[in-house]
Structures are given as structure tokens and as C-alpha cells.
Design a protein around this motif. Sequence first.
Motif, short mmCIF file in Angstrom:
data_model
loop_
_atom_site.label_atom_id
_atom_site.label_comp_id
_atom_site.label_asym_id
_atom_site.label_seq_id
_atom_site.Cartn_x
_atom_site.Cartn_y
_atom_site.Cartn_z
N ILE A 1 0.88 -1.17 0.00
CA ILE A 1 0.00 0.00 0.00
C ILE A 1 0.92 1.22 0.00
N GLY A 2 0.86 1.99 -1.07
CA GLY A 2 1.77 3.11 -1.23
C GLY A 2 1.56 4.18 -0.15
N GLY A 3 2.68 4.74 0.29
CA GLY A 3 2.62 5.81 1.28
C GLY A 3 1.83 7.01 0.77
N SER A 4 1.81 7.18 -0.56
CA SER A 4 1.10 8.32 -1.12
C SER A 4 -0.41 8.13 -1.02
N ALA A 5 -0.85 6.89 -0.82
CA ALA A 5 -2.29 6.65 -0.72
C ALA A 5 -2.79 6.80 0.72
N ILE A 6 -1.97 6.44 1.69
CA ILE A 6 -2.48 6.47 3.07
C ILE A 6 -1.99 7.68 3.87
N THR A 7 -1.08 8.47 3.27
CA THR A 7 -0.68 9.72 3.93
C THR A 7 -0.79 10.84 2.89
N ILE A 8 -0.73 12.07 3.38
CA ILE A 8 -0.66 13.20 2.45
C ILE A 8 0.84 13.36 2.18
N LYS A 9 1.28 12.86 1.03
CA LYS A 9 2.72 12.69 0.83
C LYS A 9 3.48 14.01 0.75
N SER B 1 0.18 -1.06 -4.92
CA SER B 1 -0.78 0.03 -5.14
C SER B 1 -0.11 1.35 -4.82
N SER B 2 -0.50 2.36 -5.61
CA SER B 2 0.14 3.66 -5.49
C SER B 2 -0.92 4.73 -5.76
N ASP B 3 -0.51 5.92 -6.17
CA ASP B 3 -1.51 6.96 -6.45
C ASP B 3 -1.63 7.27 -7.94
N VAL B 4 -1.12 6.36 -8.77
CA VAL B 4 -1.29 6.50 -10.22
C VAL B 4 -1.84 5.18 -10.77
N ASP B 5 -2.39 5.24 -11.98
CA ASP B 5 -3.04 4.05 -12.54
C ASP B 5 -2.05 2.97 -12.95
#
Length: 261
Positions: A5-13, A174-178
Motif C-alpha cells: 500500500i503506497g505511502g502516497s495513498a495512506i498519507t498526504i505525501k 498500489s500507489s496513487d497513479v493508474d
Amino acid sequence: MILKIGGSAITIKDAKEPTIDEENLDRITQEVSKYNDDLIIVHGAGSYGHIYAQKFGIGDVIGNVNDHLYKLEGVCRTQASVQLLNYMVCTKLHEKGVPAIGIKPSSFIVTDNKRITLCDTEVIKRYVDNGFVPVLYGDAVLDYNDYMKYAIISGDQIIAYLAEQLKADRVILSSDVDGIYTDNPKTNPDAELLEVVTKDSEYVTTANNDQSDVTGGMSGKVKELLDLADKGIQSQIINAEVPGNIQLAVSGQKVKGTIIK
Ligand code: IPE
């Protein structure tokens, strides 16, 4: 299955301070809870890790004694911060009924020139065999290289290592891009999402665009996954910010994204 689980998804990076993305964390852990087979979760650090890693220059060559003292402080602060994030992720998973066990990577992993060399996976395997879901994360670790002494390991390096050692059936990042594009979709409207990437593919990642990412952004992720594909383990990159994606991916259904093989 191993899920990053990408850090960019669960935090405000790009936040100035470590900041959790409550809504995403709640939704993602809910989606994960639908999976009920052997699972290892690895999460990124987002603003809980990259801020400290960059500020203290962890992984850089150490200068004088004062610099070493500064690095000691940096390793302590980074570890404490990402451990706190791990605690929050695990607590959320418990609320959703997932038997999550937080495992601190820096307590059993040592790198050499930033690559994992010491790492006994037996404990992780036994937790999985007993029905637990181990939850690891990108961390600041000891490094055998005496010039740097410490390094940052990404969750991406951890998933690739664990997938190989434990012979994972499936790896989802998983990350914040497709996924991976033919060109940068932010600057080129004609950029197309690649459904499959192999080491011969032509693709563009955002390695240099995201200066706050000390572990190489998307190009770091693709490199780890291409190395893994070389060893015969295929993986999938998906966007965790799209509701439902993780649930679809973990349940083996088709999701927009890129397969790395
Ligand atoms: C980074 O881990 C670890 C630290 C900075 C301590 P990742 O590289 O896996 O984190 P994200 O997913 O990019 O946030």
C-alpha cells in the motif's frame, strides 16, 4: 499474496508534517479486509518517512563525527515516525477484523549498499501459517557499508525480497497513479497506460519529478518489479486512490493497471 500500500495513498505525501489520509486509510483497510487467504501487507512511508529521511540525509555518505551524531538522530526519528504510521495502519486493520501483526523491518533487516542482505523471513512465514497478516513498511535500517552505515529501504524492495523468498503467488503494488505510461500523462495528453510492461518496454516514470521521494518514485518501483519478473514472479501496479480497486485486485478480478512480467 503480498500487497504494497503506497505511502502516497495512506498519507498526504507532500505535507510538511507527517499527515495521515484518514479517509483513504479507512477505505483501503476496509477493502483489504475482504481478502481471507494468506496475506502479507507492506506499506510505504509517505510523509511519515520521506521528510525525515531527506532532512537527515539517511543513506548519504557520513562526514565527520557531528554528521554521524546527526544521522543517529535521523535514524531514530525516521524509525519512530514510520513505526507510528505502522501502528495506525494495524489499528485500523484490527477495527476491520484483520489479524494484523506489525513487524518492524529495521529490527531484522540489514542492507549492503542499500540492498537487503540480512533478512530472516522465518518469523513472517510462521505468522502467516498461523493465520496472521504481517504488516511491514519502508524503514531506516543499518547498512554494512561503513561509509553510509544506514539506509532507507522502500516497501517496494521489501515486497520484491519477500515475494522471492516466500514464493508469493501474487504481488500487488498500489500507489496513487493508474500504472505505467508511454509518456508522462501530466505533460502529454496522448500518453497511454501500458497494460503490460516487460524489461523491453518503452515507458516513462516520474523518478525525477517527485523530489520528496527518497526511494526513487515510480521508476524505483518498476525496477524492483522488473527484477522480480526476471526471477519468474509477475506483479501488478494499481491505483489505490480509486475506490474499489484494491478489493477487485485482491479478489483476482480485472482492474485498470499495469502488469509487470
Ligand atoms: C520509504 O518507503 C521509507 C522511508 C522513507 C523511511 P517507500 O518508498 O515504500 O514509501 P512510499 O510508498 O514511497 O511512500
